[in-house]
Design a protein around this motif. Structure first.
Motif, PDB file in Angstrom:
ATOM      1  N   PRO A  79       0.825  -1.214   0.000  1.00  0.00           N
ATOM      2  CA  PRO A  79       0.000   0.000   0.000  1.00  0.00           C
ATOM      3  C   PRO A  79       0.857   1.261   0.000  1.00  0.00           C
ATOM      4  N   ARG A  80       0.485   2.223  -0.851  1.00  0.00           N
ATOM      5  CA  ARG A  80       1.204   3.497  -0.947  1.00  0.00           C
ATOM      6  C   ARG A  80       0.210   4.618  -0.676  1.00  0.00           C
ATOM      7  N   PRO A  81       0.446   5.456   0.345  1.00  0.00           N
ATOM      8  CA  PRO A  81      -0.535   6.475   0.710  1.00  0.00           C
ATOM      9  C   PRO A  81      -0.662   7.566  -0.352  1.00  0.00           C
ATOM     10  N   PHE A  82      -1.912   8.043  -0.537  1.00  0.00           N
ATOM     11  CA  PHE A  82      -2.189   9.228  -1.344  1.00  0.00           C
ATOM     12  C   PHE A  82      -2.012  10.451  -0.455  1.00  0.00           C
ATOM     13  N   GLY A  83      -0.815  10.949  -0.300  1.00  0.00           N
ATOM     14  CA  GLY A  83      -0.604  12.134   0.518  1.00  0.00           C
ATOM     15  C   GLY A  83      -0.834  11.882   1.991  1.00  0.00           C
ATOM     16  N   ALA A  84      -1.009  13.001   2.720  1.00  0.00           N
ATOM     17  CA  ALA A  84      -1.161  12.931   4.172  1.00  0.00           C
ATOM     18  C   ALA A  84      -2.588  12.548   4.548  1.00  0.00           C
ATOM     19  N   PRO A  85      -2.768  11.944   5.722  1.00  0.00           N
ATOM     20  CA  PRO A  85      -4.127  11.671   6.204  1.00  0.00           C
ATOM     21  C   PRO A  85      -4.950  12.957   6.294  1.00  0.00           C
ATOM     22  N   VAL A  86      -6.263  12.827   6.111  1.00  0.00           N
ATOM     23  CA  VAL A  86      -7.177  13.974   6.090  1.00  0.00           C
ATOM     24  C   VAL A  86      -7.953  14.025   7.403  1.00  0.00           C
TER      25      VAL A  86
END
Length: 347
Positions: A79-86
């Motif tokens: 898994p690769r995150p889409f930017g920072a957590p919202v």
């Protein structure tokens, strides 16, 4: 579901208790065995996960006081995150679901539900709406205020349903696809002090089953998707008569054919097997079996519906079971180490 989507599982865990975050695992489709591939700790306490319908994006809550949600690209092995957590604008999110083009979170500590828009690439936008719950229950320690524990879309896709442990109720909301605004449509009170935690729908769409954490019971409800209303019909125990000690039910799943229901019992460390009648209106406890660990926080069926996975939080493992097609009784067939495990999903 294509075979490529059944080939991987993802395990959520509490990083502040030693968990690895979001762990990807290969799935042996013959045996159900999981083999960890690697993890991402990009989100603190990703305690619950939900995949996108096409299996390319994975969503996670960040169960912290600040409360976040995150999207992961799972097109590759890890898994690769889409930017920072919202930020979700609520504290302690424990559950999430996709509905009407949005990701919706149930925020336990603050007793609210949040809708975040999902962009075309699967990434998340800022919170569009935070709907605050109101109320309390008779348990002074656990029900001093609202505690939204689960949120999900109903089978028709028209309604968003949230289960609140603190107010002993289930709320039905309309979620506007264009604005993300959540509007309360109806609220169904359950028995005071029962502490509803999770809900699962019958595959026929006419019944719903609410698992109660503060009383080891299952409340069978009639669901009317036309009017968006839930009607409690009665409670069924999820442990045998005479069981002593603390029992805190957690996760509930229904068989694909609607013949059986399974519930996890923390403390008792068991999986309850309930038989459903042909209509889905009546549930009866058949037996309980050992969950294979300690403190089963969640249960999951694999895509075939023939295996059950228990996420045993305190013993730090995920255990899987083959389900007897005739009786619905699970038999343990394997397990892996998974520190502070909280859920398993399949993509």
């Amino acid at each position: 579901m294509g075979s490529n989507r059944a080939a991987r599982a993802f395990i959520g865990s509490f990083t502040t208790a030693g968990g690895h975050g979001v762990t990807a695992a290969a799935v042996d489709e013959e045996t159900g065995a999981l083999t960890p591939l690697g993890s991402s700790a990009a989100v603190i306490n990703p305690s619950f996960l939900a995949p996108s319908p096409d299996g390319t994006v994975l969503y996670a809550v960040g169960e912290t006081a600040e409360g976040t949600a995150a999207a992961f690209d799972i097109g590759e092995a890890l898994p690769r995150p889409f930017g920072a957590p919202v930020p979700v604008g609520g504290a302690g999110p424990t559950h999430l679901a996709l509905a009407a083009g949005h990701l919706v979170t149930a925020n336990y500590d603050s007793g609210s539900v949040t809708a975040l828009p999902v962009h075309p690439d699967g990434s998340l936008g800022p919170a569009a709406c935070v709907l605050e719950h109101r109320g309390s229950g008779p348990n002074a320690e656990r029900q001093q205020g609202p505690h939204a524990h689960q949120v999900l879309a109903d089978p028709s896709g028209r309604w968003t349903v949230s289960v609140d442990l603190g107010t002993d109720s289930v709320r039905v909301c309309e979620l506007a696809p264009d604005t993300g605004v959540l509007r309360l449509h109806s609220e169904t009170p359950l028995r005071p002090g029962s502490g509803p935690r999770h809900l699962a729908f019958h595959p026929g769409g006419r019944y719903a089953y609410v698992l109660n954490e503060l009383a080891p019971t299952l409340t069978v409800c009639r669901w009317d998707a036309g009017t968006g209303t839930l009607e409690p019909l009665g409670e069924t125990p999820v442990v045998e008569d005479g069981v002593r000690g603390e029992v805190y039910p957690s996760g509930v799943v229904v068989a694909r054919d609607g013949r059986f229901l399974w519930a996890a019992n923390r403390g008792h460390d068991s999986i309850a097997v309930l038989a459903l009648d042909p209509t889905g209106e009546k549930a009866a406890l058949v037996t309980t079996v050992d969950c294979g660990g300690h403190w089963p926080r969640d249960l999951t069926l694999d895509p075939s519906g023939r295996r059950l996975y228990a996420s045993n939080e305190r013993s730090g493992d995920v255990t899987w079971f083959d389900i007897d097609a005739a009786t619905g009784i699970p038999s343990r067939t394997g397990s892996i180490e998974a520190p502070a495990a909280s859920c398993v999903v399949f993509c």
